[in-house]
Design an enzyme around this catalytic site. Structure first.
Site: not given
Length: 337
Positions: A210, A212, A238, A243-245
């Site tokens: 990912k 950011r 994890d 915020t679980a995004g």
């Protein structure tokens, strides 16, 4: 400070009491003597200042102070919980405790451990504040966001426990077919963790990459999945869900790649902002089968009753064993692997 630590005493800040009770229960099962939670008063003044008063003596004692800085369910911020911890440590030091250990399952400001621009490395500042003349002699935490945080401490010893000690055995028990199972991470930073889980369980591993947007908090710009997950049971591992995004995007990506079943695994289910709402939506769509987490961060029983798909595996006994061994001056190395 004497070489002899003194008798065992356990104190808890208000936000850490739920976890402290579990630790004491386990310690009493291991020890012949009856340990209790020391009586304290945590006072909050009208101007938001905090003071802690010890109602029992700690002179010459080996004191463990337990605090859950991420417990916001009574309106406390991380900073307020951290300040409450400081007031307990300071009171113990001034009241002549012989040895003080701060038990912080979640290390405050752990994600602010490096400098990207004109900013403080706040994780280092917390380390400096925790130790020092009126600080703790020892710190116990679990799954530090970056193990390098241990290097911020100069005088206090620090133990970095591993959530995998309780999560891997639980996952092993529920896996029916290892050949049908894949472990993956939510980013390359968690690749080492995912690989460790996969090797311990003896199953396949995949990796998520990912990028950011560092101009905005909790914002993922792009995500890709490297590995085969089609028709597999996928465990996305994890260290924390804030915020679980990131987790939601990883779940969506795994589902798009043909995953048969997806299970989230984390040490800290912080579930801030609308995280629970987002995860519940994915569960109802059958994207997320279950979320496995620990009680290293507090989740109210009401939330757990309303969301039976969240499974909490306790690390209370794990912490209790560490505390028991440290107090008895025994090795803890085999419990940190």
């Amino acid at each position: 400070m004497n070489q002899y630590h003194g008798g065992l005493s356990i104190i808890s800040c208000t936000s850490g009491k739920s976890f402290a009770r579990k630790i004491i229960t386990s310690i009493n099962e291991k020890s012949k003597s009856e340990t209790h939670l020391l009586d304290t008063d945590e006072i909050n003044f009208a101007n938001t200042e905090i003071k802690t008063v010890l109602n029992e003596s700690v002179r010459g004692k080996d004191v463990f102070v337990i605090q859950d800085v991420e417990n916001h369910y009574k309106g406390r911020s991380v900073d307020e919980n951290l300040r409450a911890l400081y007031t307990v440590i300071g009171a113990c030091r001034r009241c002549d405790a012989n040895y003080i250990t701060a038990v912080l399952p979640s290390y405050p400001y752990a994600r602010q451990e490096k400098q990207w621009g004109r900013e403080d490395i706040t994780a280092a500042r917390v380390a400096w504040e925790l130790e020092g003349d009126l600080g703790a002699d020892h710190v116990i935490s679990i799954d530090l966001h970056n193990p390098a945080i241990q290097g911020f401490f100069r005088s206090a010893q620090i133990e970095n426990l591993k959530g995998s000690q309780v999560l891997i055995p639980y996952i092993k028990e529920e896996i029916k077919n290892k050949a049908d199972t894949v472990i993956t991470s939510t980013d390359l930073g968690g690749a080492k963790r995912a690989n460790y889980y996969a090797n311990s369980i003896n199953c396949c591993v995949a990796f998520t990459f990912k990028t950011r947007n560092y101009h905005k908090a909790n914002t993922v710009a792009n995500m890709q999945l490297l590995g085969e997950v089609k028709d597999k049971v996928v465990y996305i591992v994890d260290d924390m869900i804030d915020t679980a995004g990131t987790l939601c995007r990883a779940i969506g990506l795994a589902k798009k790649k043909g995953a048969k079943q997806i299970i989230g695994v984390t040490t800290f289910a912080l579930l801030n902002n609308d995280a629970l709402k987002k995860l519940k939506k994915l569960h109802k769509k059958n994207f997320l089968k279950r979320l496995i987490c620990t009680d290293a961060s507090y989740i109210p029983s009401k939330i757990l009753k309303e969301n039976s798909w969240i499974k909490v595996v306790s690390v209370g006994e794990y912490f209790a064993e560490i505390i028991h061994r440290l107090h008895e001056r025994k090795s803890v190395g085999e419990l940190l692997g």
